[in-house]
Design a protein around this motif. Sequence first.
Motif, PDB file in Angstrom:
ATOM      1  N   HIS A 265     -10.677 -66.575  64.136  1.00  0.00           N
ATOM      2  CA  HIS A 265      -9.713 -66.323  65.208  1.00  0.00           C
ATOM      3  C   HIS A 265     -10.327 -66.616  66.586  1.00  0.00           C
ATOM      4  O   HIS A 265     -11.541 -66.750  66.718  1.00  0.00           O
ATOM      5  N   GLY A 266      -9.435 -66.683  67.577  1.00  0.00           N
ATOM      6  CA  GLY A 266      -9.851 -67.150  68.898  1.00  0.00           C
ATOM      7  C   GLY A 266     -10.569 -66.119  69.755  1.00  0.00           C
ATOM      8  O   GLY A 266     -11.338 -66.477  70.644  1.00  0.00           O
ATOM      9  N   VAL A 314       7.622 -63.182  71.978  1.00  0.00           N
ATOM     10  CA  VAL A 314       7.647 -61.717  71.996  1.00  0.00           C
ATOM     11  C   VAL A 314       7.859 -61.195  73.425  1.00  0.00           C
ATOM     12  O   VAL A 314       8.553 -60.198  73.624  1.00  0.00           O
ATOM     13  N   ASP A 397      -6.356 -55.590  73.587  1.00  0.00           N
ATOM     14  CA  ASP A 397      -5.388 -56.555  74.117  1.00  0.00           C
ATOM     15  C   ASP A 397      -3.973 -55.978  74.218  1.00  0.00           C
ATOM     16  O   ASP A 397      -3.017 -56.721  74.455  1.00  0.00           O
ATOM     17  N   ALA A 411       6.045 -56.040  62.305  1.00  0.00           N
ATOM     18  CA  ALA A 411       5.316 -55.313  61.266  1.00  0.00           C
ATOM     19  C   ALA A 411       6.159 -54.285  60.524  1.00  0.00           C
ATOM     20  O   ALA A 411       6.001 -54.113  59.310  1.00  0.00           O
TER      21      ALA A 411
END
Length: 513
Positions: A265-266, A314, A397, A411
């Motif tokens: 991942h980033g 989002v 984040d 989710a």
Amino acid sequence: GGVLRLVLGDQLSDGLSALTDLDPARDVVLMAEVRDEATYVGHHKQKIALIFAAMRAFALRLEARDIVVRYVRIDDPDNTHSIAGELERALSDQPFEAVVMTECGEWRLAEALSAFARSSGVPCDIRHDDRFICSHDRFRRWSSGKSQLRMEFFYREMRKETGILLDDGQPVGGKWNYDAENRKGLTKGVRPPARLRTPPDAVAVEAIADVERLFPDHFGTTDAFGWPTTAAQAEAVLADFLSEVLPRFGDWQDAMALGEPWMWHGLISTSLNLGLLDALDVCRRADAEFRAGRAPLNAVEGFIRQILGWREFVRGIYWLKVPEYRQRNFLDADRDLPWFFWSGETDMACVADVVATTRDNAYAHHIQRLMVTGNLAMLLGVHPDPVDDWYLSVYADAYEWVEMPNTRGMATFADGGIMGSKPYAASGAYIDRMSDYCGSCRYDVKAKTGDNACPFNRLYWGFLERNRARLRDNVRLAMPYRTLDNFGPERRAALLAEAEAARTLLGAVVRPG
Ligand code: FAD
Ligand code: DLZ
Ligand code: SF4
């Protein structure tokens, strides 16, 4: 007097709209560390330290450009501990002809700032946040008249408008989306690469100490703090990702491995959300890696889709649907969040690993958030409020504009299908396929019932049965409901009882009140 310019903790961008026409000879920039923001949920210690450190570093950089910064520290004795309070205090200390700010990311604080703007007695200019690729107006235009809002179609519009991965108006490679090539479990023997982390600099060390002193009871540890707190540090992490990691981003995007928090991942969400990196720039640079032949299309397209597609989508959904979105509880979920989400004390190897990395790093990667903790919260029937509170607290984040549609929408299906067309409910077989967790778990992922069976298995069918009235007509669930119907009434009742036993075992009790 000049203009008072507010910069919030997640607005740390040189090109911020509130700063564009700043006159260093007359204007003052206001930045404030306040308890209201630090405690509206019990944020992870690393998250508060990250924001304070990044705010302090940003203020130092402004001052180096001879800009006057009124910087209020968290332990300043005169601190009123709210953003509106600090605006008022600044106005009463010194006359200003106007207040300028960039619209804030969360509805809660945006409401408080609008109230301030109405009552302050000084002209207030609240400007658009043009760090996002899609403006509110643009999103509204795209969404209006549509009965369903789907990320994929929004994403194609964004590709066309930005020209990213586009040749003569057509998607590079002939397809818009290469997700089908990005769903592999980790190949045996392959390990993720070592990652560039950012050990705290002097400013961050001090911020961490302040947080340990002032917020000792907050969740999480700070020993492994490794988040960039300046634009230069964030750039170094991005550059390392693009050259060393991006080429394989696609292959194992959905894979999980015990004790491997980063995978491919980033590690850039904290920097994007603070404003240390620019979203469009990140997409362009990933595009350039593909064009230069340094990274394959499935990796680059998958990565760009997360930012140009999901992240913008989002944010659009949040502002389209808030505040009503915050009340959504489509599945009438009524349980409390089990304590092991905070303590990590559980025999479920997958959950224990995700909570451990969450505590140590204020991070978990997407599929851990979605298919381990998120899936479990949904199958258990946990009320959306404590679920939101957890996600908003524990990740470095996390801001409501991005956290809530992911949690309440993607989710747990609490939004009833605004974000996605069906609940991502899955039994243990999914986690077993995508990870190596089950091999070291005390539960048996092959067993469907009984105290030793994987709790995801025990919960799965009961979840569908319990929500039959709400989900039976969802065409994307036609298959599992047909299976369930074929079981017959007795077996269905037994599956409900099995799920109840698992809910009890895991401590998902009915919420008081
Ligand atoms: P990568 O996998 O490398 O992805 C690159 C970038 O794409 C990320 O940095 C992020 O900016 C963006 N991105 C990817 N997926 C999403 C997504 N679903 N929504 C928005 N942006 C996305 N992301 C947050 O930034 N803040 C949150 O509070 C947050 N809460 C989440 C809660 C749940 C239940 C779920 C399922 C996802 C959540 N995400 C959130 C999205 C995603 O998990 C994180 O953005 C990602 O794990 C960050 O790590 P990364 O930078 O290594 O991401
Ligand atoms: C999240 C956060 C925290 C922990 N602390 C502060 C703060 O002390 N001062 C500040 O200006 N901003 C902080 N923030 C970020 C704000 O909560 C954020 O700007 C809003 O949630 C909008 O996204
Ligand atoms: Fe998780 Fe079930 Fe696998 Fe254990 S057996 S690691 S609880 S999926």
